[in-house]
Design a protein around this motif. Structure first.
Motif, short mmCIF file in Angstrom:
data_model
loop_
_atom_site.label_atom_id
_atom_site.label_comp_id
_atom_site.label_asym_id
_atom_site.label_seq_id
_atom_site.Cartn_x
_atom_site.Cartn_y
_atom_site.Cartn_z
N GLU A 1 0.83 -1.22 0.00
CA GLU A 1 0.00 0.00 0.00
C GLU A 1 0.86 1.26 0.00
N CYS A 2 2.13 1.10 0.36
CA CYS A 2 3.04 2.25 0.39
C CYS A 2 4.03 2.22 -0.77
N THR A 3 3.63 1.53 -1.87
CA THR A 3 4.43 1.60 -3.09
C THR A 3 3.79 2.55 -4.10
N VAL A 4 2.64 3.14 -3.74
CA VAL A 4 1.88 3.97 -4.68
C VAL A 4 2.67 5.24 -5.02
N SER A 5 3.02 5.39 -6.28
CA SER A 5 3.80 6.57 -6.67
C SER A 5 2.91 7.81 -6.60
N PRO A 6 3.52 9.00 -6.48
CA PRO A 6 2.70 10.22 -6.46
C PRO A 6 1.84 10.35 -7.72
N PHE B 1 2.25 17.17 -1.74
CA PHE B 1 3.27 17.10 -2.77
C PHE B 1 4.23 18.27 -2.68
N GLY B 2 5.50 17.99 -2.91
CA GLY B 2 6.51 19.04 -2.94
C GLY B 2 6.55 19.68 -4.32
N PRO B 3 7.41 20.69 -4.47
CA PRO B 3 7.49 21.41 -5.74
C PRO B 3 7.90 20.51 -6.91
N TYR C 1 6.21 13.16 -2.95
CA TYR C 1 5.50 13.30 -1.68
C TYR C 1 6.25 14.24 -0.74
N ARG C 2 5.48 14.93 0.09
CA ARG C 2 6.08 15.83 1.07
C ARG C 2 5.42 15.62 2.43
N TYR C 3 6.24 15.57 3.48
CA TYR C 3 5.74 15.53 4.85
C TYR C 3 6.82 16.12 5.74
N VAL C 4 6.42 16.61 6.92
CA VAL C 4 7.39 17.33 7.73
C VAL C 4 7.92 16.51 8.91
N ASP C 5 7.12 15.56 9.38
CA ASP C 5 7.58 14.75 10.52
C ASP C 5 6.87 13.39 10.47
N PHE C 6 7.10 12.55 11.47
CA PHE C 6 6.56 11.20 11.42
C PHE C 6 5.03 11.16 11.43
N ASN D 1 16.34 -3.48 1.19
CA ASN D 1 14.89 -3.35 1.03
C ASN D 1 14.49 -1.88 1.01
N SER D 2 13.32 -1.61 0.39
CA SER D 2 12.94 -0.20 0.22
C SER D 2 11.79 0.24 1.12
N ASP D 3 11.08 -0.71 1.78
CA ASP D 3 10.09 -0.39 2.82
C ASP D 3 8.85 0.33 2.26
N ASP D 4 8.90 1.64 2.13
CA ASP D 4 7.78 2.44 1.57
C ASP D 4 8.38 3.38 0.51
N PRO D 5 8.85 2.82 -0.62
CA PRO D 5 9.82 3.55 -1.45
C PRO D 5 9.47 4.97 -1.89
N PRO D 6 8.26 5.25 -2.49
CA PRO D 6 8.09 6.63 -2.96
C PRO D 6 8.03 7.64 -1.80
N PHE D 7 7.63 7.16 -0.63
CA PHE D 7 7.55 8.06 0.52
C PHE D 7 8.94 8.39 1.06
#
Ligand SMILES: [Zn+2]
Length: 324
Positions: A12-17, A36-38, A42-47, A267-273
């Motif tokens: 579920e966390c492989t979904v590309s932007p 989304f960043g510029p 994906y963009r986020y500031v903390d956990f 391993n990449s875990d949640d790659p696009p994130f």
């Protein structure tokens, strides 16, 4: 190209932007611009913000077709990157939350796996995630569900979520249900919590692999035990650095664990994130940790040996790797 194999990625966390935007448009979901960043990533500031973002993206997975598409996206990219073996972690509660049956989502994932495989993609297997902060009872229900599926594609359960507050012993019954059904057991440990969490995971019968496990490095006796027992660590360097568990790759213990004789994998875990991919993790291992091509091939072999492939499948993979 170095052949690759991956044990630890959350489907579920492989979904590309880009795919998230298309799914949102398909279902009339409004994705907040702040996601989304510029550069469009994906963009986020903390956990907590990261968790909220994954929730928003997950809310776009509304039907079987979406699961087919995200699985195909991931496996087609994996094929391009030379991935020969791919395990993915599936969360059955998400389709339920989004109004459809997890069995239907699994049908779509299996169809995508079969079609990607027929087109030269990796051999695949699935794990079902047990979310530890949902509590022991919920995990038992999920383990029972996974055990009752009797699907060839589903090979293991994987305990994930908040490891600091929910040690693995709380889930002994869920693990027993999985074990009795012939499913493998993986436990996320030694990422947010220290070596004690890895020790606790190792005390669960049937555990042959640890998700992350990198903080075992803080306890030399534990490192020795991991090496002696041949336990495999599913190391996710990009994820660990992006989430701030290590300030940079120089501080990350991948190389130390490897050189101490621990079976490590990439391993990449949640790659696009985490703005990564399995191919990027192999590049990181070469560039930042000095892994030679022969060592990288060794990491792929570690993943194949620790994977939940059948004996016949593993034999085929060994042959494929030997020929590479
Ligand atoms: Zn994980």
């Amino acid at each position: 190209m170095v052949p690759k194999a991956e044990l630890h990625v959350h489907l579920e966390c492989t979904v590309s932007p880009e795919r998230a935007r298309r799914l949102a448009a398909r279902h009339g979901v409004r994705l907040p611009q702040a996601c989304f960043g510029p550069d469009g990533g994906y963009r986020y500031v903390d956990f907590p913000d990261f968790l909220e973002l994954t929730r928003v993206v997950g809310s776009c997975l509304r039907d079987e077709r979406d699961y087919y598409d995200i699985t195909r996206d991931y496996l087609d990219a994996a094929a391009q990157a030379g991935v020969v073996y791919q395990e993915m972690i599936f969360w059955p509660d998400l389709p339920r939350q989004n109004g459809f049956a997890p069995e239907a989502a699994l049908d779509a994932v299996e169809a995508a796996m079969a079609e990607a495989g027929a087109a030269g993609g990796p051999l695949c297997a699935l794990q079902v995630v047990l979310v530890r902060h949902d509590g022991a009872e919920a995990c038992e229900t999920t383990a029972r569900w996974a055990a009752g599926l009797r699907r060839q594609s589903v090979r293991a359960v994987n305990l994930a979520g908040n490891e600091a507050t929910h040690p693995p012993a709380q889930f002994a019954h869920a693990f027993a249900i999985a074990r009795d059904a012939g499913l493998g057991i993986v436990i996320h440990a030694g990422e947010a919590a220290g070596p004690q969490s890895v020790r606790e995971a190792l005390s669960i019968p049937g555990v042959t692999r640890i998700g992350h496990g990198v903080r075992a490095v803080e306890d030399p006796a534990l490192v020795e035990e991991l090496a002696d027992r041949g336990v495999t660590l599913e190391v996710c360097p990009g994820s660990n650095v992006m989430l701030g568990f290590y300030p940079d790759f120089a501080a990350h213990p991948l190389r130390r664990l490897h050189d101490a004789g621990v079976k490590v994998t990439l391993n990449s875990d949640d790659p696009p994130f985490f703005r990564t991919s399995l191919a990027a993790e192999y590049e990181i291992a070469a560039r930042h940790f000095g892994f030679t091509e022969a060592e990288l091939r060794g990491l792929t072999r570690n993943a194949v040996e620790a994977g939940f492939a059948t004996t016949a499948e593993r034999a085929g993979l060994r042959e494929r790797l030997g020929a590479n």
